[in-house]
Design a protein around this motif. Structure first.
Motif, PDB file in Angstrom:
ATOM      1  N   ASP A  69      -2.570  14.073  -3.057  1.00  0.00           N
ATOM      2  CA  ASP A  69      -2.155  13.113  -4.117  1.00  0.00           C
ATOM      3  C   ASP A  69      -2.635  11.655  -3.316  1.00  0.00           C
ATOM      4  OD1 ASP A  69      -1.311  11.393  -6.090  1.00  0.00           O
ATOM      5  OD2 ASP A  69       0.680  11.062  -5.105  1.00  0.00           O
ATOM      6  N   VAL A  70      -3.811  10.879  -3.844  1.00  0.00           N
ATOM      7  CA  VAL A  70      -4.274   9.630  -3.076  1.00  0.00           C
ATOM      8  C   VAL A  70      -3.926   8.520  -4.232  1.00  0.00           C
ATOM      9  CG1 VAL A  70      -6.387   8.588  -2.497  1.00  0.00           C
ATOM     10  CG2 VAL A  70      -6.136  10.870  -2.048  1.00  0.00           C
ATOM     11  N   PRO A  71      -2.850   7.709  -3.771  1.00  0.00           N
ATOM     12  CA  PRO A  71      -2.423   6.844  -4.731  1.00  0.00           C
ATOM     13  C   PRO A  71      -3.555   5.599  -4.997  1.00  0.00           C
ATOM     14  CG  PRO A  71      -0.702   7.101  -3.165  1.00  0.00           C
ATOM     15  CD  PRO A  71      -2.028   7.785  -2.658  1.00  0.00           C
ATOM     16  N   ARG A  74       0.890  -1.241   0.066  1.00  0.00           N
ATOM     17  CA  ARG A  74       0.152   0.094   0.098  1.00  0.00           C
ATOM     18  C   ARG A  74       0.829   1.237   0.034  1.00  0.00           C
ATOM     19  NH1 ARG A  74      -5.957  -0.471  -0.494  1.00  0.00           N
ATOM     20  NH2 ARG A  74      -6.217  -2.408   0.053  1.00  0.00           N
ATOM     21  N   ALA A  75       0.381   2.323  -0.413  1.00  0.00           N
ATOM     22  CA  ALA A  75       0.817   3.483  -0.369  1.00  0.00           C
ATOM     23  C   ALA A  75       0.466   4.522   0.347  1.00  0.00           C
ATOM     24  CB  ALA A  75       0.823   4.243  -1.869  1.00  0.00           C
ATOM     25  N   THR A  76       1.272   5.495   0.866  1.00  0.00           N
ATOM     26  CA  THR A  76       0.992   6.637   1.711  1.00  0.00           C
ATOM     27  C   THR A  76       0.467   7.848   0.961  1.00  0.00           C
ATOM     28  OG1 THR A  76       2.697   5.939   3.174  1.00  0.00           O
ATOM     29  CG2 THR A  76       1.859   8.027   3.497  1.00  0.00           C
ATOM     30  N   LYS A  77      -0.422   8.463   1.347  1.00  0.00           N
ATOM     31  CA  LYS A  77      -0.992   9.784   0.819  1.00  0.00           C
ATOM     32  C   LYS A  77      -0.098  10.624   1.022  1.00  0.00           C
ATOM     33  CE  LYS A  77      -4.283  12.218   2.687  1.00  0.00           C
ATOM     34  NZ  LYS A  77      -5.578  12.849   3.223  1.00  0.00           N
ATOM     35  N   ARG A  78      -0.143  11.728  -0.165  1.00  0.00           N
ATOM     36  CA  ARG A  78       0.982  12.870   0.039  1.00  0.00           C
ATOM     37  C   ARG A  78       0.206  14.119  -0.217  1.00  0.00           C
ATOM     38  NH1 ARG A  78       6.290  11.166  -2.143  1.00  0.00           N
ATOM     39  NH2 ARG A  78       6.282   8.833  -2.140  1.00  0.00           N
ATOM     40  N   ASN A  79       0.436  15.224   0.316  1.00  0.00           N
ATOM     41  CA  ASN A  79      -0.137  16.394   0.252  1.00  0.00           C
ATOM     42  C   ASN A  79       1.065  17.510  -0.420  1.00  0.00           C
ATOM     43  OD1 ASN A  79      -2.501  15.499   1.176  1.00  0.00           O
ATOM     44  ND2 ASN A  79      -1.977  16.522   3.408  1.00  0.00           N
ATOM     45  N   LEU A  80       0.728  18.297  -1.191  1.00  0.00           N
ATOM     46  CA  LEU A  80       1.375  19.359  -1.639  1.00  0.00           C
ATOM     47  C   LEU A  80       0.646  20.664  -1.316  1.00  0.00           C
ATOM     48  CD1 LEU A  80       3.921  20.840  -3.307  1.00  0.00           C
ATOM     49  CD2 LEU A  80       2.334  20.744  -5.404  1.00  0.00           C
TER      50      LEU A  80
END
Length: 317
Positions: free
Chosen positions: A120-122, A99-105
């Motif tokens: 960014d929701v993978p 699973r991937a981790t959500k990222r915010n810019l």
């Protein structure tokens, strides 16, 4: 092991970029970053997530905190977990394989304008904690259970049955009927509900009908039996109401130079919890929250940097 606050919520990874001119977010995270490159003044990367940020503020205030959550088993998730470890946070975080981790810019205009947040929701993002994932021994040891959003309903109801205070930072009003039903069941068990004024108005409207003003919405939710309801309004301060009382305005604390308001709500929430643990009244708690939120606006990023170890403003000033 005695725990002041058990915090539940997923981790994210955040990039905060202070830009010299507005940059409109693109359709994907990396295109937005490339568009911002010519205008960068400063960039800061760190772990994020409202639950984790609130836990950090509580630990800075001297509270014993345990964080239970999830992240993807990827570089971002491992870095977010390491960021908490470097701050001495007891983080019981499950890194979900595959699973991937959500990222915010977060694009923060240098002229003090409103930040733009791109999420960014993978495709295979780490899901919220499943029911029963909050250990019963931690629930029993904690003086307060704090939830980031309304996903840990089972833990909230269990804590409330044991007479343990439950606090919720709602962020947004759920629109799916099943999610709203879970929140509806949780609301009477809460001790503190905080959300933006827009979310408070939306929730009161969905539960009671109509489009109430923020003060009326706070009162309507407090009438459900929630002892403290707080609707934050950014630079305009907040509105608060106790169960059975009348809503009142919380004036903002002036900030000489706003750098980035992104983490102000998490700091405000932590101050509310800290004040409630002290036995303070809601009006005093909100004054402390407004001070903490104002202080959070003076730095880039949603949480203090590791070298920034000072506590909340003095409680008696």
């Amino acid at each position: 092991m005695a725990v002041d606050v058990l915090v539940v919520g997923n981790l994210v990874w955040e990039v905060a970029a202070r830009v010299t001119r507005p940059v409109a977010p693109a359709t994907d995270l990396w295109t937005s970053i490339r568009a911002a490159l010519p205008h960068l003044e400063r960039v800061r990367e760190d772990g994020g997530g409202s639950a984790a940020n609130t836990a950090i503020h509580l630990a800075r205030a001297g509270r014993r905190v345990v964080l239970v959550g999830r992240a993807g088993d990827d570089p971002a998730g491992r870095a977010a977990l390491q960021s908490l470890a470097r701050r001495g946070i007891d983080a019981r975080v499950a890194l979900a394989p595959g699973r991937a981790t959500k990222r915010n810019l977060i694009l923060v205009p240098a002229d003090g304008g409103e930040p733009r947040v791109q999420v960014d929701v993978p495709p295979r993002v780490a899901p919220p904690l499943p029911a029963g994932a909050v250990p019963a021994d931690l629930l029993a040891a904690a003086r307060v259970l704090h939830l980031d959003r309304a996903s840990a309903t089972e833990a909230a109801l269990a804590a409330a049955r044991d007479g343990r205070p439950v606090t919720l930072d709602l962020h947004t009003c759920p629109f799916r009927p099943a999610a709203l039903d879970r929140l509806r069941a949780m609301l009477p068990r809460l001790d503190v509900l905080m959300a933006s004024a827009a979310a408070v108005v939306a929730l009161a409207g969905r539960l009671r009908g109509g489009a109430p003003e923020p003060a009326d919405a706070c009162a309507a939710l407090a009438d459900l039996g929630i002892p403290w309801v707080v609707a934050t309004m950014g630079a305009a301060g907040a509105i608060a109401c106790v169960a059975g009382g009348r809503p009142f305005a919380v004036p903002p604390v002036p900030v000489a130079r706003v750098v980035d308001p992104t983490g102000a709500g998490d700091a405000f929430m932590a101050a509310l919890i800290d004040a409630r643990l002290d036995g303070a009244a809601l009006d005093e708690a909100c004054v402390r929250g407004a001070r903490a939120g104002a202080e959070a606006c003076t730095r880039l990023g949603a949480r203090p940097e590791i070298r920034d170890s000072h506590q909340f403003p003095p409680r008696n000033s």
